[in-house]
Design a protein around this motif. Structure first.
Motif, PDB file in Angstrom:
ATOM      1  N   PHE A  21      -6.826  -2.547  -6.882  1.00  0.00           N
ATOM      2  CA  PHE A  21      -6.113  -3.578  -6.122  1.00  0.00           C
ATOM      3  C   PHE A  21      -5.269  -4.440  -7.061  1.00  0.00           C
ATOM      4  CE2 PHE A  21      -6.307  -8.075  -4.607  1.00  0.00           C
ATOM      5  CZ  PHE A  21      -5.381  -7.951  -3.589  1.00  0.00           C
ATOM      6  N   ILE A  22      -5.882  -4.886  -8.165  1.00  0.00           N
ATOM      7  CA  ILE A  22      -5.150  -5.696  -9.151  1.00  0.00           C
ATOM      8  C   ILE A  22      -4.012  -4.893  -9.768  1.00  0.00           C
ATOM      9  CG2 ILE A  22      -5.356  -6.898 -11.369  1.00  0.00           C
ATOM     10  CD1 ILE A  22      -8.288  -7.509 -10.567  1.00  0.00           C
ATOM     11  N   PHE A  23      -4.300  -3.636 -10.094  1.00  0.00           N
ATOM     12  CA  PHE A  23      -3.297  -2.761 -10.689  1.00  0.00           C
ATOM     13  C   PHE A  23      -2.133  -2.549  -9.721  1.00  0.00           C
ATOM     14  CE2 PHE A  23      -2.221   1.724 -12.265  1.00  0.00           C
ATOM     15  CZ  PHE A  23      -1.421   1.237 -13.299  1.00  0.00           C
ATOM     16  N   GLY A  24      -2.465  -2.396  -8.439  1.00  0.00           N
ATOM     17  CA  GLY A  24      -1.429  -2.229  -7.415  1.00  0.00           C
ATOM     18  C   GLY A  24      -0.523  -3.441  -7.322  1.00  0.00           C
ATOM     19  N   LEU A  25      -1.114  -4.629  -7.412  1.00  0.00           N
ATOM     20  CA  LEU A  25      -0.311  -5.853  -7.385  1.00  0.00           C
ATOM     21  C   LEU A  25       0.630  -5.927  -8.592  1.00  0.00           C
ATOM     22  CD1 LEU A  25      -2.946  -8.524  -6.236  1.00  0.00           C
ATOM     23  CD2 LEU A  25      -1.228  -7.350  -4.840  1.00  0.00           C
ATOM     24  N   ILE A  26       0.113  -5.516  -9.761  1.00  0.00           N
ATOM     25  CA  ILE A  26       0.938  -5.495 -10.974  1.00  0.00           C
ATOM     26  C   ILE A  26       2.119  -4.548 -10.791  1.00  0.00           C
ATOM     27  CG2 ILE A  26       0.968  -4.846 -13.426  1.00  0.00           C
ATOM     28  CD1 ILE A  26      -1.966  -5.767 -13.541  1.00  0.00           C
ATOM     29  N   LEU A  27       1.879  -3.454 -10.064  1.00  0.00           N
ATOM     30  CA  LEU A  27       2.933  -2.465  -9.809  1.00  0.00           C
ATOM     31  C   LEU A  27       3.841  -2.867  -8.647  1.00  0.00           C
ATOM     32  CD1 LEU A  27       0.800   0.803 -10.194  1.00  0.00           C
ATOM     33  CD2 LEU A  27       2.477  -0.096 -11.811  1.00  0.00           C
ATOM     34  N   ARG A  28       3.603  -4.101  -8.117  1.00  0.00           N
ATOM     35  CA  ARG A  28       4.416  -4.668  -7.040  1.00  0.00           C
ATOM     36  C   ARG A  28       4.268  -3.923  -5.718  1.00  0.00           C
ATOM     37  NH1 ARG A  28      10.029  -6.454 -10.162  1.00  0.00           N
ATOM     38  NH2 ARG A  28       9.007  -7.797 -11.714  1.00  0.00           N
ATOM     39  N   ILE A  29       3.078  -3.369  -5.495  1.00  0.00           N
ATOM     40  CA  ILE A  29       2.739  -2.834  -4.179  1.00  0.00           C
ATOM     41  C   ILE A  29       2.337  -4.018  -3.297  1.00  0.00           C
ATOM     42  CG2 ILE A  29       1.180  -1.302  -2.907  1.00  0.00           C
ATOM     43  CD1 ILE A  29       0.839   0.340  -5.424  1.00  0.00           C
ATOM     44  N   LYS A  30       2.705  -3.992  -2.049  1.00  0.00           N
ATOM     45  CA  LYS A  30       2.345  -5.083  -1.143  1.00  0.00           C
ATOM     46  C   LYS A  30       0.829  -5.283  -1.131  1.00  0.00           C
ATOM     47  CE  LYS A  30       6.334  -4.571   1.955  1.00  0.00           C
ATOM     48  NZ  LYS A  30       6.778  -4.289   3.345  1.00  0.00           N
ATOM     49  N   PRO A  31       0.363  -6.555  -1.099  1.00  0.00           N
ATOM     50  CA  PRO A  31      -1.081  -6.830  -1.174  1.00  0.00           C
ATOM     51  C   PRO A  31      -1.911  -6.049  -0.155  1.00  0.00           C
ATOM     52  CG  PRO A  31       0.148  -8.864  -1.399  1.00  0.00           C
ATOM     53  CD  PRO A  31       1.158  -7.794  -1.071  1.00  0.00           C
ATOM     54  N   GLY A  32      -1.433  -5.986   1.087  1.00  0.00           N
ATOM     55  CA  GLY A  32      -2.188  -5.271   2.118  1.00  0.00           C
ATOM     56  C   GLY A  32      -2.328  -3.789   1.798  1.00  0.00           C
ATOM     57  N   LYS A  33      -1.230  -3.171   1.373  1.00  0.00           N
ATOM     58  CA  LYS A  33      -1.245  -1.751   1.038  1.00  0.00           C
ATOM     59  C   LYS A  33      -2.092  -1.497  -0.202  1.00  0.00           C
ATOM     60  CE  LYS A  33       1.879   2.188   0.329  1.00  0.00           C
ATOM     61  NZ  LYS A  33       3.293   2.612   0.188  1.00  0.00           N
ATOM     62  N   SER A  34      -1.994  -2.394  -1.188  1.00  0.00           N
ATOM     63  CA  SER A  34      -2.773  -2.254  -2.413  1.00  0.00           C
ATOM     64  C   SER A  34      -4.273  -2.384  -2.130  1.00  0.00           C
ATOM     65  CB  SER A  34      -2.335  -3.315  -3.424  1.00  0.00           C
ATOM     66  OG  SER A  34      -3.028  -3.177  -4.635  1.00  0.00           O
ATOM     67  N   PHE A  35      -4.618  -3.362  -1.266  1.00  0.00           N
ATOM     68  CA  PHE A  35      -6.021  -3.561  -0.904  1.00  0.00           C
ATOM     69  C   PHE A  35      -6.575  -2.336  -0.177  1.00  0.00           C
ATOM     70  CE2 PHE A  35      -9.209  -4.957   2.222  1.00  0.00           C
ATOM     71  CZ  PHE A  35     -10.152  -5.528   1.368  1.00  0.00           C
ATOM     72  N   LYS A  36      -5.778  -1.804   0.773  1.00  0.00           N
ATOM     73  CA  LYS A  36      -6.225  -0.628   1.542  1.00  0.00           C
ATOM     74  C   LYS A  36      -6.397   0.576   0.611  1.00  0.00           C
ATOM     75  CE  LYS A  36      -7.011   1.943   5.201  1.00  0.00           C
ATOM     76  NZ  LYS A  36      -5.911   2.299   6.119  1.00  0.00           N
ATOM     77  N   ALA A  37      -5.503   0.742  -0.365  1.00  0.00           N
ATOM     78  CA  ALA A  37      -5.597   1.877  -1.292  1.00  0.00           C
ATOM     79  C   ALA A  37      -6.882   1.797  -2.110  1.00  0.00           C
ATOM     80  CB  ALA A  37      -4.378   1.900  -2.211  1.00  0.00           C
ATOM     81  N   GLY A  38      -7.145   0.603  -2.672  1.00  0.00           N
ATOM     82  CA  GLY A  38      -8.362   0.431  -3.468  1.00  0.00           C
ATOM     83  C   GLY A  38      -9.609   0.622  -2.636  1.00  0.00           C
ATOM     84  N   LEU A  39      -9.614   0.065  -1.429  1.00  0.00           N
ATOM     85  CA  LEU A  39     -10.774   0.189  -0.545  1.00  0.00           C
ATOM     86  C   LEU A  39     -11.026   1.639  -0.164  1.00  0.00           C
ATOM     87  CD1 LEU A  39     -12.928  -1.427   0.984  1.00  0.00           C
ATOM     88  CD2 LEU A  39     -11.339  -1.588   2.914  1.00  0.00           C
ATOM     89  N   THR A  40      -9.958   2.386   0.086  1.00  0.00           N
ATOM     90  CA  THR A  40     -10.092   3.803   0.442  1.00  0.00           C
ATOM     91  C   THR A  40     -10.721   4.596  -0.701  1.00  0.00           C
ATOM     92  OG1 THR A  40      -8.140   3.653   1.875  1.00  0.00           O
ATOM     93  CG2 THR A  40      -8.849   5.856   1.234  1.00  0.00           C
ATOM     94  N   VAL A  41     -10.317   4.286  -1.937  1.00  0.00           N
ATOM     95  CA  VAL A  41     -10.925   4.954  -3.094  1.00  0.00           C
ATOM     96  C   VAL A  41     -12.417   4.632  -3.164  1.00  0.00           C
ATOM     97  CG1 VAL A  41     -10.996   5.014  -5.616  1.00  0.00           C
ATOM     98  CG2 VAL A  41      -8.795   5.083  -4.438  1.00  0.00           C
ATOM     99  N   GLY A  42     -12.774   3.365  -2.941  1.00  0.00           N
ATOM    100  CA  GLY A  42     -14.185   2.987  -2.944  1.00  0.00           C
ATOM    101  C   GLY A  42     -14.977   3.716  -1.872  1.00  0.00           C
TER     102      GLY A  42
END
Length: 447
Positions: A21-42
């Motif tokens: 999620f943090i890495f996604g934010l650094i890569l400028r992915i939208k917070p919602g999309k970044s959160f969903k990506a990290g959660l899906t991996v978990g």
């Protein structure tokens, strides 16, 4: 150190989503999309652990029955990777592996000697295991730390070297496996590929999951094949009819569910990987970046699973017949797909070749695990690990890993000189790989 230990104790299924999620934010992915990506991996990791739990829960009783029925009385028990990782992180040096691994990764990325950005932080336990054992052998803390640095460098070399094959065979674009157990398997399998390609008859045979299904029909389906292997293991264990059938269905479930859990992992990783590669292309044109991930992404592949299940009874048989072996395989039987994740990629899914080369790897692992048993037992005691009444323990995974044997034999015997030589070899290999890839890129651009 307390903070690091707390993060380690969260487990991969919790802290990896946070990290992504943090890495996604650094890569400028939208917070919602970044959160969903990290959660899906978990969620994918939790699902994967549930499926491996099915495998472990059902294989455990069958293995115990086979041990009892055939009078297997080997004195050292294989406690498996979960116990080995707990021991590794529970030592005086264990938690240092994470900051050491991150620092080495940043330095190598900065000077362009690796393409792997490793987000699989939890699996630095492989590094902790080697460093802690050398510390136990030599009583030299700084030597143990230097060993961790050397192991990390070799791991990134293996990851970068195997990444194109991982991309091609598994379709994992922008992913590499800096996994301490799986990554060395790529190098181990390469000589076998060369040999198999030159053996008359064998070089014309290709038996992958698709070929088996095509020739055997329903009996070649990987789910049905899992049920058949479960039946065979149950019969070898002399289980009741009901338990044999339950084992068969459980093995079939593993074959069907494992790939689906892996697809969840990939669903979450895809936006992160795409954003990382877009960033690299924008800011570092001409340079490629791999996201370093757990080889769990590959263990659900049908040929990997099929070969690993076939190798379970073979592993037990080898443990009995090999002279000098003292290790009874148990905890890591369910981990065999991690052993052979990159074997299948090298052999392009050929199950026969994976089984043959895998059996050789198991023979080496049994002897290495036997050699490591005394020091692993001491390490477990030092880490206050509950050995369950066993007087001698080891692990087929990292305790039987051929690369660890090289690092630790050289490190113990020659200490600074030996590890210094290994450091220079690792550095030379990373430089060679960088130059080779640069030349290949030049040829592509000219073409």
């Amino acid at each position: 150190m307390g903070v690091i230990q707390w993060i380690v104790n969260l487990g991969a299924s919790v802290f990896l989503p946070i990290l992504l999620f943090i890495f996604g934010l650094i890569l400028r992915i939208k917070p919602g999309k970044s959160f969903k990506a990290g959660l899906t991996v978990g969620i994918g990791f939790i699902g994967l652990n549930l499926v491996i739990g099915i495998l472990t829960t059902n294989l455990g009783p069958a293995t115990k029955l086979m041990i009892h029925n055939y009078g297997l009385h080997l004195q050292t028990i294989d406690v498996g990777w979960p116990a080995a990782s707990a021991i590794a992180y529970g030592t005086a040096l264990g938690a240092l592996a994470i900051p050491i691994g991150i620092i080495v990764n940043i330095i190598l990325l900065g000077v362009g000697l690796t393409k792997t950005l490793d987000v699989d932080i939890w699996n630095y336990w492989h590094v902790a295991f080697a460093g802690s054992i050398l510390y136990m052998l030599t009583k030299n803390m700084w030597l143990g730390i230097f060993c961790m640095i050397v192991v990390t460098m070799f791991t990134y070399f293996f990851a970068d070297l195997s990444a194109p094959t991982v991309e091609k065979y598994y379709g994992l674009q922008g992913i590499s496996f800096p996994h301490g157990l799986s990554a060395p398997g790529y190098v181990f399998a390469l000589p076998f590929k060369w040999l198999f390609d030159r053996i008359p008859g064998l070089n014309r045979v290709h038996i992958d999951a698709e070929t088996i299904q095509k020739r055997l029909g329903i009996f070649g389906d990987t789910t049905v094949l899992g049920a058949i292997i479960g039946l065979i293991i149950g019969l070898l264990a002399h289980m009741t009819v009901a338990k044999v059938l339950n084992l068969a269905v459980s093995m079939a479930a593993v074959m069907m569910l494992m790939p689906r859990m892996v697809s969840l992992l990939m669903e979450g990783l895809t936006p992160i990987s795409e954003a990382a590669n877009s960033m690299v292309k924008k800011h570092f044109p001409g340079r490629k970046l791999y996201i370093g991930m757990d080889s769990a992404l590959a263990i659900g592949q049908q040929s990997v699973l099929s070969a690993s299940l076939i190798l379970i009874p073979i592993t037990l048989l080898l443990a009995v017949v090999l002279p000098g072996n003292k290790v009874l395989p148990f905890g890591d039987l369910a981990t065999l797909p991690y052993f052979f994740a990159l074997f299948a990629a090298v052999f392009e899914g050929d199950i026969l070749r994976t089984v043959i080369a895998g059996a050789v790897d198991i023979i080496i692992s049994l002897y290495v695990a036997t050699w490591f048993a005394p020091v692993v037992t001491k390490l477990a005691i030092a880490a206050s690990f509950n050995m369950g009444g066993n007087s001698s323990i080891s692990a087929l995974s990292d305790g039987g890993l051929w690369t660890n044997w090289i690092y630790l034999v050289i490190g113990e015997k020659f200490q600074w000189w030996g590890l210094g030589a290994l450091f220079l070899i690792a550095l030379g290999l990373l430089i060679w790989l960088k130059n080779r890839d640069a030349k290949q890129m030049e040829k592509i651009e000219k073409a």
